[in-house]
Design a protein around this motif. Sequence first.
Motif, PDB file in Angstrom:
ATOM      1  N   LYS A 323     -34.562   5.142 -15.442  1.00 48.04           N
ATOM      2  CA  LYS A 323     -34.946   3.745 -15.298  1.00 48.04           C
ATOM      3  C   LYS A 323     -34.222   3.176 -14.079  1.00 48.04           C
ATOM      4  O   LYS A 323     -33.032   3.490 -13.877  1.00 48.04           O
ATOM      5  CB  LYS A 323     -34.470   3.024 -16.579  1.00 48.04           C
ATOM      6  CG  LYS A 323     -35.087   1.704 -16.808  1.00 48.04           C
ATOM      7  CD  LYS A 323     -34.654   1.084 -18.120  1.00 48.04           C
ATOM      8  CE  LYS A 323     -35.060  -0.380 -18.010  1.00 48.04           C
ATOM      9  NZ  LYS A 323     -34.975  -1.163 -19.143  1.00 48.04           N
ATOM     10  N   PRO A 324     -34.920   2.356 -13.259  1.00 47.86           N
ATOM     11  CA  PRO A 324     -34.227   1.776 -12.103  1.00 47.86           C
ATOM     12  C   PRO A 324     -32.909   1.117 -12.533  1.00 47.86           C
ATOM     13  O   PRO A 324     -32.783   0.690 -13.675  1.00 47.86           O
ATOM     14  CB  PRO A 324     -35.217   0.721 -11.596  1.00 47.86           C
ATOM     15  CG  PRO A 324     -36.542   1.111 -12.146  1.00 47.86           C
ATOM     16  CD  PRO A 324     -36.303   1.905 -13.394  1.00 47.86           C
ATOM     17  N   VAL A 325     -31.994   1.000 -11.632  1.00 51.84           N
ATOM     18  CA  VAL A 325     -30.640   0.436 -11.816  1.00 51.84           C
ATOM     19  C   VAL A 325     -29.699   1.442 -12.494  1.00 51.84           C
ATOM     20  O   VAL A 325     -28.553   1.580 -12.099  1.00 51.84           O
ATOM     21  CB  VAL A 325     -30.609  -0.897 -12.622  1.00 51.84           C
ATOM     22  CG1 VAL A 325     -29.184  -1.458 -12.700  1.00 51.84           C
ATOM     23  CG2 VAL A 325     -31.569  -1.930 -12.052  1.00 51.84           C
ATOM     24  N   ILE A 326     -30.188   2.167 -13.529  1.00 53.66           N
ATOM     25  CA  ILE A 326     -29.254   3.027 -14.275  1.00 53.66           C
ATOM     26  C   ILE A 326     -29.588   4.517 -14.177  1.00 53.66           C
ATOM     27  O   ILE A 326     -28.989   5.331 -14.885  1.00 53.66           O
ATOM     28  CB  ILE A 326     -29.139   2.599 -15.757  1.00 53.66           C
ATOM     29  CG1 ILE A 326     -30.507   2.559 -16.443  1.00 53.66           C
ATOM     30  CG2 ILE A 326     -28.422   1.269 -15.869  1.00 53.66           C
ATOM     31  CD1 ILE A 326     -30.410   2.374 -17.961  1.00 53.66           C
ATOM     32  N   ASN A 327     -30.530   4.883 -13.283  1.00 58.32           N
ATOM     33  CA  ASN A 327     -30.879   6.313 -13.228  1.00 58.32           C
ATOM     34  C   ASN A 327     -29.853   7.148 -12.453  1.00 58.32           C
ATOM     35  O   ASN A 327     -30.035   8.349 -12.275  1.00 58.32           O
ATOM     36  CB  ASN A 327     -32.305   6.533 -12.712  1.00 58.32           C
ATOM     37  CG  ASN A 327     -32.510   5.901 -11.354  1.00 58.32           C
ATOM     38  OD1 ASN A 327     -31.545   5.469 -10.723  1.00 58.32           O
ATOM     39  ND2 ASN A 327     -33.747   5.825 -10.909  1.00 58.32           N
ATOM     40  N   GLY A 328     -28.770   6.500 -12.054  1.00 55.29           N
ATOM     41  CA  GLY A 328     -27.678   7.258 -11.428  1.00 55.29           C
ATOM     42  C   GLY A 328     -26.552   7.556 -12.419  1.00 55.29           C
ATOM     43  O   GLY A 328     -25.514   8.097 -12.038  1.00 55.29           O
ATOM     44  N   TYR A 329     -26.764   7.189 -13.680  1.00 59.22           N
ATOM     45  CA  TYR A 329     -25.684   7.291 -14.680  1.00 59.22           C
ATOM     46  C   TYR A 329     -26.062   8.245 -15.820  1.00 59.22           C
ATOM     47  O   TYR A 329     -27.241   8.455 -16.090  1.00 59.22           O
ATOM     48  CB  TYR A 329     -25.441   5.926 -15.331  1.00 59.22           C
ATOM     49  CG  TYR A 329     -24.852   4.881 -14.414  1.00 59.22           C
ATOM     50  CD1 TYR A 329     -23.494   4.576 -14.456  1.00 59.22           C
ATOM     51  CD2 TYR A 329     -25.661   4.188 -13.512  1.00 59.22           C
ATOM     52  CE1 TYR A 329     -22.960   3.598 -13.625  1.00 59.22           C
ATOM     53  CE2 TYR A 329     -25.127   3.217 -12.668  1.00 59.22           C
ATOM     54  CZ  TYR A 329     -23.776   2.924 -12.729  1.00 59.22           C
ATOM     55  OH  TYR A 329     -23.245   1.968 -11.918  1.00 59.22           O
ATOM     56  N   ILE A 330     -25.047   8.768 -16.484  1.00 62.40           N
ATOM     57  CA  ILE A 330     -25.269   9.393 -17.790  1.00 62.40           C
ATOM     58  C   ILE A 330     -24.450   8.596 -18.815  1.00 62.40           C
ATOM     59  O   ILE A 330     -23.426   8.005 -18.468  1.00 62.40           O
ATOM     60  CB  ILE A 330     -24.862  10.895 -17.839  1.00 62.40           C
ATOM     61  CG1 ILE A 330     -23.396  11.090 -17.418  1.00 62.40           C
ATOM     62  CG2 ILE A 330     -25.806  11.740 -17.006  1.00 62.40           C
ATOM     63  CD1 ILE A 330     -22.864  12.485 -17.711  1.00 62.40           C
TER      64      ILE A 330
END
Length: 359
Positions: A323-330
């Motif tokens: 999802k945009p904004v959080i697709n760099g996180y796990i």
Amino acid sequence: MSKFWSSTVKNTEPYQPGEQPYEAGVIKLNTNENPYPPSPKSIESMKLAVNDHLRRYPSPTLDQLKIKIGEKEGVSDQNVFVGNGSDEVLAFAFQAFFEPNEAIKFPEITYSFYPVYCKLFDIPFQEVPLKEDLSIDVEGMKSAIGGVIFPNPNAPTGIALNIEQVEEIVKANANKVVIIDEAYVDFGAESAVQLTHTYPNLLVTKTLSKSHALAGMRLGYAVGQKHLIQGLIRIKNSFNSYTINRVTLAGAEAAVQDEEYYREILNQIIATREWCKDVFEALSFEVVDSKANFLFLKPLHVDAAYLYEQLKIRGIYVRFFNKPVINGYIRVTVGTDEEMRALIQAVKEIVRCQVHNYV
Ligand SMILES: Cc1ncc(COP(=O)(O)O)c(C=O)c1O
């Protein structure tokens, strides 16, 4: 798609729960369950409840459990509503307090069940972007047309608002219901339950799934003034009179009284979380200041989706949101120290394959 489906079924977009792998040896850090067992007193009570009385329906009013929850929360049993997991309590609350044609507000990044309920019950919504530091925008949550809901701490970031900020939002929406979803509050945030004495528009929901290690039994509850509780009861009794089974009731009653046991495991989870924050920072991750039983981690050297897949291949399940904004996180549930050591080891191996000179 089937021609027999109602328009409601056709238009729903069901919530996607985290994977529930059943293979032995899997390290499961993807659905924020408690890594420790429920209170031994609770397990004993549940065992004893498996008896001849199961041929009878359970209590439709749940009075005994409401009294115990009321004692724990410092409110009367009349201020408590009990449901089959807080998801059910939330579903009833959406029906009881929100209207079609009046948009409710929730953060743009939050528990993904909220938009699902909105679609199901035909409630419009406005998503309020998070601030740059990923915290909830207090100003943005004010003056909602139809009502407000947000988790505190928020999910999946784990960031908590302080009680003054929560109160500000409740006050600024005085004519509409504000629901604070406190699924993770016991891991280090301040509960808004005491504010329910003052504010007639405030409903606080909690669950025994996370802090009380009873996700498998399904028990959630809400605290609010009597008129809100009565609204929830009207919806529940129009849906199912007996939402809580006898075994869950017995286990929940014992669990909410065993403060001592739960204080100990909560402290352990918090200690593990804080230790892991330092470790992941040293491993070049951006670490969000979570007050929940999960960590929201941004790997700076590898792609988050890749890391999620590689961990899964190694039998370690975490959550990735495309999802945009959080697709760099796990998002990683805080497990036992041993599970977290295995995670850290696997992360090092995966990143080392991509980056020379990595720790
Ligand atoms: C923010 C939030 N609220 C509510 C729930 C629902 O919990 P339960 O239905 O198990 O009580 C969850 C579960 O993951 C959650 O993350």
